[in-house]
Write an enzyme that holds these catalytic residues in place. Structure first.
Site, PDB file in Angstrom:
ATOM      1  N   ARG A 132      50.098  29.290  45.438  1.00  0.00           N
ATOM      2  CA  ARG A 132      50.107  31.113  45.973  1.00  0.00           C
ATOM      3  C   ARG A 132      50.313  30.776  47.244  1.00  0.00           C
ATOM      4  NH1 ARG A 132      45.558  34.028  42.738  1.00  0.00           N
ATOM      5  NH2 ARG A 132      47.068  33.705  40.737  1.00  0.00           N
ATOM      6  N   LYS A 247      37.191  37.700  43.504  1.00  0.00           N
ATOM      7  CA  LYS A 247      38.890  38.538  43.991  1.00  0.00           C
ATOM      8  C   LYS A 247      38.175  39.885  44.316  1.00  0.00           C
ATOM      9  CE  LYS A 247      40.815  40.000  39.601  1.00  0.00           C
ATOM     10  NZ  LYS A 247      42.433  39.159  38.529  1.00  0.00           N
ATOM     11  N   GLY A 504      50.236  37.663  28.976  1.00  0.00           N
ATOM     12  CA  GLY A 504      49.523  36.528  28.293  1.00  0.00           C
ATOM     13  C   GLY A 504      48.169  36.643  27.324  1.00  0.00           C
ATOM     14  N   CYS A 509      47.099  39.985  34.332  1.00  0.00           N
ATOM     15  CA  CYS A 509      47.774  39.622  35.279  1.00  0.00           C
ATOM     16  C   CYS A 509      48.957  40.096  35.417  1.00  0.00           C
ATOM     17  CB  CYS A 509      48.186  38.154  35.250  1.00  0.00           C
ATOM     18  SG  CYS A 509      47.136  37.489  35.989  1.00  0.00           S
ATOM     19  N   GLY A 510      49.521  40.610  34.128  1.00  0.00           N
ATOM     20  CA  GLY A 510      50.813  41.835  33.585  1.00  0.00           C
ATOM     21  C   GLY A 510      50.779  42.999  33.717  1.00  0.00           C
TER      22      GLY A 510
END
Length: 586
Positions: A132, A247, A504, A509-510
């Site tokens: 990343r 994070k 998923g 994350c989506g």
């Protein structure tokens, strides 16, 4: 660390302080309520839990009881040492067999390398890594794009790249022996992967049209660039902010359209004036996780533009010093805000500011509340006379090496050698002379693959990596998202934008909670009661000034049954018309 003072120029054509711009209203996701403004907090709870040792920040021994496994790995060896003290070179020269024999080096490749932006795909691509990057504001150059293409090309079918939901590049297929050379190559083209994963600050998001949008409030690029440089100490590594409890996401808003999605960030800088000065009101605490999702809430703070970096520093120090480090599901910053209460959290940030105080929020918000979000696909005039930008659709963000080379070539031939990535996983080519627009639109790549005018449903399609590569994903997402959308488009005709997001697993994350229709991977049962891949369906997520998170509509729908279910949702709730009826009426 020393305090920072960064001076920015006030943007031109700012609305006056007597303008009719009104404060914005933020709606929290039900049933979550705002943290209490005032909470009784024991003074001992406000004692910093970390201390600096030999240049690195470590958790004090008295606070190590009940910590999670990742915290134990950090205590054993600070992950940044792999980069700052050359540990990556030694690791790259070891065989995987050697690495697996030692828990220490196994932790290196499965945990610590994430501080270098390297994620071992142990489950589905054993021995290979996703890398990343840091790409503040989503701005990248043709040279950078070509370099990344050259990296993934050598890995054949194992190599590809994705545009992410944080305006970023991720490349796949990387093997450990190549990493030192890749890191050198990244540095040569002005890129870094440092501190882009695990308990670090993620890529700072900004307006993808920054500097070229005739309607922009402020150019976000100087702010996002400085934030990224500050967090990584100009790509040298910054231990002061590499041992966070979890994070942390930040964005700087520069558009009325809120392309930056401020409500899902830990810190969002919202442009506002105060007494004739330009600056930002602050939203804090937005996040998604498997157990809890919250929108960002007002901190009741306004800062002048010069304090963007000092404020970021102060907030990160408060989170680093005080954040909970036990159950990983309860370590995001909003949990700390809940525990301390908004006013105590605010005071902890204030006392870490250079001036030891913070101003209260301004009512002079510059983001227009009643603003119809603009579509960036296709051709649009820039503020620079004679130039336009062209937004193109990258299906679910996936690109191959040849695609990246062609995109770089188009940026050089028709634009200024620059590409802009968006949080919807698409790309904008800026600075195209109007005389070159027709030729650009006739390029085979834009006519056959990356369309400037995709279909309505394809426009709003977003998908995470899925179980093709990600070990946490329960279902395959990218190919399935495209297939389901194509099949639904054959059943119904949609006349207004509908954003459909796929993720998923519950980590989201989506970002399914901000979609009109969201699909979260799960295990379901088919008509015979046998386990199969499925999805929980979310409805009602909104972005923009009236943002709110979607709610569960239907749980555990087998993936093979999704097409008719989605078609029915579009007809019943989004005004779609069945194709058969449409053709009959014609």
């Amino acid at each position: 660390m020393s305090s920072f003072s960064v001076r920015f120029f006030t943007p031109q054509a700012l609305p006056s302080t007597t303008s009719s711009v009104r404060p914005r209203t933020w709606v929290l996701a039900a049933p979550t309520s705002a943290p209490a403004a005032s909470v009784d907090v024991d003074a001992a709870r406000l004692q910093p839990r970390v201390e600096e040792r030999d240049g690195y920040f470590v958790l004090k021994e008295k606070f190590r009881e009940g910590i999670n496994p990742q915290e134990k790995v950090k205590i054993e060896k600070d992950p940044l040492k792999l980069f700052m003290e050359g540990g990556i070179d030694e690791l790259a020269n070891m065989s995987l067999e050697e690495i697996e024999k030692s828990k220490h080096t196994k932790d290196d490749i499965d945990v610590r390398l994430k501080w270098l932006g390297l994620f071992h795909r142990r489950k589905h691509q054993y021995g290979r890594f996703m890398m990343r990057l840091k790409l503040p504001n989503g701005v990248t150059t043709s040279a950078q794009t070509r370099y990344l293409a050259s990296v993934i090309r050598k890995y054949g079918k194992e190599g590809c790249a994705d545009v992410t939901t944080r305006q970023n590049w991720q490349i796949r297929g990387v093997v450990l022996p190549d990493v030192p050379e890749i890191l050198k190559g990244l540095e040569e083209v002005g890129l870094t992967s440092l501190q882009s994963g695990m308990d670090n600050v993620r890529n700072p998001v900004g307006n993808p049209l920054a500097g070229i949008d005739p309607e922009e409030i402020v150019d976000t690029r100087p702010y996002t660039n400085l934030l990224s440089q500050f967090i990584t100490a100009n790509s040298r590594g910054n231990p002061a902010f590499a041992n966070l409890p979890r994070k942390w996401n930040a964005c700087v808003v520069g558009s009325h359209d809120l392309y930056e999605h401020p409500h899902i960030n830990d810190l969002a800088y919202m442009p506002a004036t105060k007494d004739g000065r330009f600056g930002f009101n602050l939203l804090v605490g937005g996040f998604f996780s498997g157990k809890r999702c919250d929108e960002a809430i007002p901190l009741d703070v306004w800062i002048p533009a010069d304090d963007v970096i000092p404020l970021c520093k102060a907030m990160l120090e408060a989170f680093r010093d005080l954040g909970f480090r036990g159950n990983r599901q309860k370590t995001r910053m909003m949990w700390l805000i809940d525990e301390l209460g908004l006013e105590v959290f605010r005071s902890e940030v204030a006392k870490r500011m250079p001036q030891k105080e913070l101003e209260r929020a301004s009512p002079e918000d510059l983001v227009q509340k009643h603003w119809e979000r603009r579509d960036y696909f296709g051709v649009h005039p820039q503020k620079q006379e004679g130039f336009s930008y062209v937004g193109i659709h990258i299906p679910v963000g996936r690109v191959q090496a040849d695609d990246m080379d062609e995109l770089a070539q188009l940026a050089d031939t028709y634009g200024s050698g620059e590409l802009r990535l968006t949080v919807e996983q698409n790309i904008i080519i800026p600075n195209v002379k109007n005389s070159k627009i027709e030729a650009l639109l006739n390029e085979p790549l834009l006519k056959d693959q990356f369309l400037p005018e995709p279909s309505i449903l394809m426009k709003g399609l977003v998908a995470c990596t899925g179980n093709q590569f990600c070990g946490q994903a329960i279902i395959e997402t990218k190919a399935r998202a495209l297939k389901v959308t194509e099949e639904v488009e054959r059943l119904v005709s949609v006349t207004r934008p509908v954003r459909m997001h796929w993720t998923g697993c519950p980590n989201s994350c989506g970002q399914v909670q901000v979609a009109d229709i969201g699909f979260m991977g799960c295990m379901a049962r088919d008509e015979n009661g046998k386990p199969c891949e499925g999805a929980d369906i979310f409805l009602g997520g909104r972005i923009g000034s009236d943002s709110h998170l979607g709610q569960i509509y239907k749980k555990a729908v087998p993936c093979k049954d999704l097409v008719p279910v989605v078609a029915d949702i579009l007809v019943e709730q989004f005004g779609a018309v069945p194709r058969e009826r449409e053709e009959g009426e014609d």
